[in-house]
Design a protein around this motif. Sequence first.
Motif, PDB file in Angstrom:
ATOM      1  N   GLY A  27      44.380  32.670  37.312  1.00 54.15           N
ATOM      2  CA  GLY A  27      42.734  32.489  36.977  1.00 54.15           C
ATOM      3  C   GLY A  27      41.830  33.537  37.518  1.00 54.15           C
ATOM      4  N   ASN A  28      42.501  34.370  38.331  1.00 58.05           N
ATOM      5  CA  ASN A  28      41.730  35.424  39.149  1.00 58.05           C
ATOM      6  C   ASN A  28      41.980  36.690  38.408  1.00 58.05           C
ATOM      7  N   VAL A  29      40.978  37.765  38.359  1.00 58.37           N
ATOM      8  CA  VAL A  29      41.018  39.051  38.016  1.00 58.37           C
ATOM      9  C   VAL A  29      40.739  39.852  39.250  1.00 58.37           C
ATOM     10  N   HIS A  30      41.962  40.579  39.331  1.00 60.73           N
ATOM     11  CA  HIS A  30      42.369  41.734  40.702  1.00 60.73           C
ATOM     12  C   HIS A  30      41.756  43.105  39.850  1.00 60.73           C
ATOM     13  N   LEU A  31      41.159  43.838  40.729  1.00 64.86           N
ATOM     14  CA  LEU A  31      41.070  45.369  40.350  1.00 64.86           C
ATOM     15  C   LEU A  31      41.835  45.934  41.242  1.00 64.86           C
ATOM     16  N   LEU A  32      42.803  47.007  40.904  1.00 67.47           N
ATOM     17  CA  LEU A  32      43.731  47.569  41.483  1.00 67.47           C
ATOM     18  C   LEU A  32      43.356  48.919  41.763  1.00 67.47           C
ATOM     19  N   GLY A  33      43.830  49.446  42.978  1.00 60.01           N
ATOM     20  CA  GLY A  33      43.942  50.883  43.382  1.00 60.01           C
ATOM     21  C   GLY A  33      44.935  51.886  42.903  1.00 60.01           C
ATOM     22  N   TYR A  34      45.045  53.038  43.340  1.00 62.04           N
ATOM     23  CA  TYR A  34      46.232  53.853  42.679  1.00 62.04           C
ATOM     24  C   TYR A  34      47.452  53.386  43.224  1.00 62.04           C
ATOM     25  N   ASP A  35      47.473  52.662  44.428  1.00 56.62           N
ATOM     26  CA  ASP A  35      48.929  52.209  45.085  1.00 56.62           C
ATOM     27  C   ASP A  35      49.334  50.838  44.257  1.00 56.62           C
ATOM     28  N   GLY A  36      48.403  50.306  43.461  1.00 54.08           N
ATOM     29  CA  GLY A  36      48.660  48.846  43.095  1.00 54.08           C
ATOM     30  C   GLY A  36      48.148  47.826  43.654  1.00 54.08           C
ATOM     31  N   ASN A  37      47.746  47.922  45.019  1.00 53.44           N
ATOM     32  CA  ASN A  37      47.011  46.883  45.703  1.00 53.44           C
ATOM     33  C   ASN A  37      45.536  46.413  45.104  1.00 53.44           C
ATOM     34  N   ALA A  38      45.322  45.250  45.650  1.00 56.49           N
ATOM     35  CA  ALA A  38      43.981  44.769  44.761  1.00 56.49           C
ATOM     36  C   ALA A  38      42.978  45.125  45.940  1.00 56.49           C
ATOM     37  N   VAL A  39      41.673  45.798  45.254  1.00 55.25           N
ATOM     38  CA  VAL A  39      40.722  46.475  46.074  1.00 55.25           C
ATOM     39  C   VAL A  39      39.284  45.510  45.672  1.00 55.25           C
ATOM     40  N   ALA A  40      39.749  44.518  44.835  1.00 56.48           N
ATOM     41  CA  ALA A  40      38.497  43.517  44.812  1.00 56.48           C
ATOM     42  C   ALA A  40      39.356  42.421  43.759  1.00 56.48           C
ATOM     43  N   THR A  41      39.047  41.255  44.142  1.00 57.81           N
ATOM     44  CA  THR A  41      39.204  39.939  43.273  1.00 57.81           C
ATOM     45  C   THR A  41      38.258  39.024  42.872  1.00 57.81           C
ATOM     46  N   PHE A  42      38.344  38.725  41.714  1.00 55.82           N
ATOM     47  CA  PHE A  42      37.053  37.844  41.007  1.00 55.82           C
ATOM     48  C   PHE A  42      37.628  36.771  40.413  1.00 55.82           C
ATOM     49  N   SER A  43      36.762  35.570  40.196  1.00 54.84           N
ATOM     50  CA  SER A  43      37.270  34.478  39.330  1.00 54.84           C
ATOM     51  C   SER A  43      35.773  34.209  38.377  1.00 54.84           C
ATOM     52  N   PRO A  44      36.152  33.689  37.239  1.00 55.27           N
ATOM     53  CA  PRO A  44      34.870  33.511  36.330  1.00 55.27           C
ATOM     54  C   PRO A  44      34.137  32.281  36.694  1.00 55.27           C
ATOM     55  N   ASN A  45      32.770  32.363  36.775  1.00 57.72           N
ATOM     56  CA  ASN A  45      31.798  31.120  37.189  1.00 57.72           C
ATOM     57  C   ASN A  45      31.071  30.693  35.834  1.00 57.72           C
ATOM     58  N   GLY A  46      31.443  31.153  34.468  1.00 51.68           N
ATOM     59  CA  GLY A  46      30.860  30.889  33.355  1.00 51.68           C
ATOM     60  C   GLY A  46      29.876  31.738  32.771  1.00 51.68           C
ATOM     61  N   ARG A  47      29.409  32.532  33.774  1.00 55.30           N
ATOM     62  CA  ARG A  47      28.542  33.662  33.355  1.00 55.30           C
ATOM     63  C   ARG A  47      28.970  35.121  33.392  1.00 55.30           C
ATOM     64  N   ALA A  48      29.690  35.364  34.679  1.00 55.10           N
ATOM     65  CA  ALA A  48      29.991  36.393  35.261  1.00 55.10           C
ATOM     66  C   ALA A  48      31.242  36.309  36.149  1.00 55.10           C
ATOM     67  N   LEU A  49      31.777  37.236  36.815  1.00 53.13           N
ATOM     68  CA  LEU A  49      32.932  37.236  37.825  1.00 53.13           C
ATOM     69  C   LEU A  49      32.464  37.339  38.987  1.00 53.13           C
ATOM     70  N   ASP A  50      32.490  36.318  39.849  1.00 54.24           N
ATOM     71  CA  ASP A  50      32.413  36.321  41.114  1.00 54.24           C
ATOM     72  C   ASP A  50      33.571  36.608  42.152  1.00 54.24           C
ATOM     73  N   GLY A  51      33.234  37.674  43.062  1.00 57.48           N
ATOM     74  CA  GLY A  51      34.375  37.854  43.877  1.00 57.48           C
ATOM     75  C   GLY A  51      33.842  38.749  45.265  1.00 57.48           C
ATOM     76  N   ARG A  52      35.113  39.297  45.800  1.00 58.02           N
ATOM     77  CA  ARG A  52      35.064  40.131  47.058  1.00 58.02           C
ATOM     78  C   ARG A  52      35.732  41.398  46.759  1.00 58.02           C
ATOM     79  N   SER A  53      35.088  42.400  47.486  1.00 57.43           N
ATOM     80  CA  SER A  53      36.158  43.519  47.747  1.00 57.43           C
ATOM     81  C   SER A  53      37.154  43.204  48.735  1.00 57.43           C
ATOM     82  N   ALA A  54      38.352  43.874  49.061  1.00 59.61           N
ATOM     83  CA  ALA A  54      39.342  43.648  49.921  1.00 59.61           C
ATOM     84  C   ALA A  54      38.931  43.694  51.408  1.00 59.61           C
ATOM     85  N   ASN A  55      37.334  44.289  51.783  1.00 58.50           N
ATOM     86  CA  ASN A  55      37.113  44.331  53.076  1.00 58.50           C
ATOM     87  C   ASN A  55      35.979  43.245  53.194  1.00 58.50           C
TER      88      ASN A  55
END
Length: 229
Positions: free
Chosen positions: A77-105
Motif C-alpha cells: 500500500g506504500n509508494v517507494h521512490l527509488l534511486g539509481y541503485d534501486g534503494n528507496a530514497v522516500a516512501t509515501f502512503s495515500p491519505n485520500g488527497r495526497a501521498l504523505d511520507g518521508r525521505s530516507a533521512n
Amino acid sequence: MRIRHLLFAVLVSLASPALAQDAGRYAGDWQVTTGDGGTGMCRINLATSSGTFGYWATSLGCLGPLAMVNGWRTEGGNVHLLGYDGNAVATFSPNGRALDGRSANGEPMVLAPLSGQNVASNMPAPAQNCIRHPASGYCADATDIAVPTKFPLWVRGAHLLNIRAMPDGNSQLIGQTQPGQCFMIDSCQATPEGIRCHIAPGQNGLPTGYVLKHFTDENGTFIGFQNFC
C-alpha cells in the motif's frame, strides 16, 4: 530449465494486472512539498513503463535525495521512490488527497497530484497485523506509529479525534480535531485507554486537552495523528 522459465512466466503474468493497476493509479506528475513548507520547483513524474527497478520515474528541479530518483514501485500500500541503485530514497502512503511520507533521512514530505490522480482508497485494504493509517487502511509509517518523546511537537491529525479535559476516556469531551489539522502537543503519557498526548494552549482555536495517539475500532488499530506537520 524449461520448467523454471515456464514457472517464471506464469508468475509474471499473474502479477502483471496488479502492477498495472498500481501504475495507472499513481502515474503522472506530482508536486513535492517538504515538512517546512519548502517546495521550490521540485516535481516527480511516475511512468508506467518498466525500468531497471520497478517502473521508471524522473525528477525535475529537485535537490538532495529526490534529485536521484530513477524509479518507483508499490509495496504493502506504500509508494517507494527509488534511486539509481534501486534503494528507496522516500516512501509515501495515500491519505485520500495526497501521498504523505518521508525521505530516507527522515524528512517529512508530501506528494500532491498534478495529473488528476485519485489517491482515495476505493477498495478495502487487506487485513494487516499492524497499526494503520485511517485514510488508506494500510500500515502507517513507523515514524508516525512511534510515540513522541521530544516536545513541543507539531503534528497532523490523521482522523477526527476527541479532545478530553483530562487523560481519561470518561472525562469531559471539550472538542475535536479534524483530519489534516495541524496542532502542537507538549507531552504524552500512558493511560488505561492507550497513549494520550496533551494539546498545548492556543493551538488554532483548539481547547487545551488530551487526544489519543492510537485508537481502536471494529476495523483495527490506527494512528490518531502523524508526528509531523
